[in-house]
Design an enzyme around this catalytic site. Sequence first.
Site, PDB file in Angstrom:
ATOM      1  N   ARG A 241       0.851  -1.186   0.000  1.00 18.88           N
ATOM      2  CA  ARG A 241       0.000   0.000   0.000  1.00 18.88           C
ATOM      3  C   ARG A 241       0.883   1.231   0.000  1.00 18.88           C
ATOM      4  O   ARG A 241       1.985   1.206   0.568  1.00 18.88           O
ATOM      5  CB  ARG A 241      -0.858   0.060   1.272  1.00 18.88           C
ATOM      6  CG  ARG A 241      -2.160  -0.708   1.213  1.00 18.88           C
ATOM      7  CD  ARG A 241      -3.175  -0.075   0.262  1.00 18.88           C
ATOM      8  NE  ARG A 241      -4.420  -0.819   0.221  1.00 18.88           N
ATOM      9  CZ  ARG A 241      -4.685  -1.841  -0.598  1.00 18.88           C
ATOM     10  NH1 ARG A 241      -3.783  -2.244  -1.469  1.00 18.88           N
ATOM     11  NH2 ARG A 241      -5.851  -2.451  -0.569  1.00 18.88           N
ATOM     12  N   GLU A 270      -1.989   8.016  -3.960  1.00 16.08           N
ATOM     13  CA  GLU A 270      -2.295   7.647  -5.344  1.00 16.08           C
ATOM     14  C   GLU A 270      -3.740   8.000  -5.695  1.00 16.08           C
ATOM     15  O   GLU A 270      -4.590   8.023  -4.807  1.00 16.08           O
ATOM     16  CB  GLU A 270      -2.038   6.141  -5.567  1.00 16.08           C
ATOM     17  CG  GLU A 270      -2.939   5.232  -4.761  1.00 16.08           C
ATOM     18  CD  GLU A 270      -2.559   3.752  -4.929  1.00 16.08           C
ATOM     19  OE1 GLU A 270      -1.386   3.392  -4.761  1.00 16.08           O
ATOM     20  OE2 GLU A 270      -3.486   2.975  -5.232  1.00 16.08           O
ATOM     21  N   HIS A 288      -0.955   0.487  -9.693  1.00 17.57           N
ATOM     22  CA  HIS A 288      -1.731  -0.376  -8.790  1.00 17.57           C
ATOM     23  C   HIS A 288      -2.460  -1.483  -9.563  1.00 17.57           C
ATOM     24  O   HIS A 288      -3.692  -1.556  -9.551  1.00 17.57           O
ATOM     25  CB  HIS A 288      -2.723   0.465  -7.961  1.00 17.57           C
ATOM     26  CG  HIS A 288      -3.163  -0.208  -6.694  1.00 17.57           C
ATOM     27  ND1 HIS A 288      -3.506   0.470  -5.560  1.00 17.57           N
ATOM     28  CD2 HIS A 288      -3.331  -1.520  -6.387  1.00 17.57           C
ATOM     29  CE1 HIS A 288      -3.865  -0.375  -4.610  1.00 17.57           C
ATOM     30  NE2 HIS A 288      -3.759  -1.602  -5.091  1.00 17.57           N
TER      31      HIS A 288
END
Length: 324
Positions: A241, A270, A288
């Site tokens: 993460r 993000e 991601h």
Amino acid sequence: MSNKPKILVARAIFAETVDRLRQHFDVQDNPGDALWTPAELAQRLADKDGLLSTGSQRIDAALLAAAPRLKIVANMAVGYNNFDVQAMTAAGVQGTNTPDVLTETTADFGFALLMATARRMTESEHYLRAGKWTQWRYDMFAGSDIHGSTLGIIGMGRIGQGIAKRGAHGFGMKVIYHNRSRLAPALEAECKATYVSKDELLRTADHVVLVLPYTPEAHHTIGSAELALMKPTATLVNIARGGIVDDAALALALKDRRIAAAGLDVFEGEPNVYPDLLTVPNVVLTPHIASATVPTRRAMADLAADNLIAFFGGRGPLTPVNKI
Ligand code: 8YV
């Protein structure tokens, strides 16, 4: 008027999954994939019994207060740091996630990012595309070996174990790991992994891979002090993460060649990316996508839908994250 439970699907997902939900529920979906503000989400949740969310919706006390009928939030993700679990439990709202179905796909990607980073694949591709490749050179994009090297894994859950097995069995790597708790001996043997302290891992690993869940305690697990412990030839991969790595400290370490290279699939704040990470050459950046294969994303959407169907069918959630 239908007396089926009312479900909100917060982001665009597979049409087949939405169709299946419609067999059980009165569904409001988001096929255009508009990014709703928290206020817009709250407004749509005012009359809903259930929500199919992704990691991009924050489920907190303010949202729950605006959703008096809400009974369940089914996250289409294994990580659920977008949930305020305490607030959900206090409000009697069930949370669910999507474990297992993405384990192997995500471990594949972690390994791919490690290889791309160590072997400088995107940096060399940019060079080639820019028309700079005019002759062979003995040290052109020479990186570091993966086979036979030491792999350090921080966070040894299901995905970490999948990466350990790939490294140990496929590439003859020596695997060391650090985790909140030590694995059972049988699992350590299966992964051929040795438990070490975080400092020892950072000092000795050739390749460090981060796969731990985000919690406030995990914030900046890797910052300038930790980067200073790593070998100058080492690589760092984050598929966990954003926020687990201090991206500003990492950008500086990459610029100063304090470590050789990094591979990042997740970022603090993000989809914004710390600007210096976009300019340093020795970092592989992906948006991601660690779980992004078609079969796995289908399985994740289906499991989120199955959680809603089982819950409202009175069978209880399949993969709960809290007890209500
Ligand atoms: C998701 C993830 O794509 O499952 C997770 O925890 O990080 C990814 O697989 C993302 O969170 C979207 O919900």
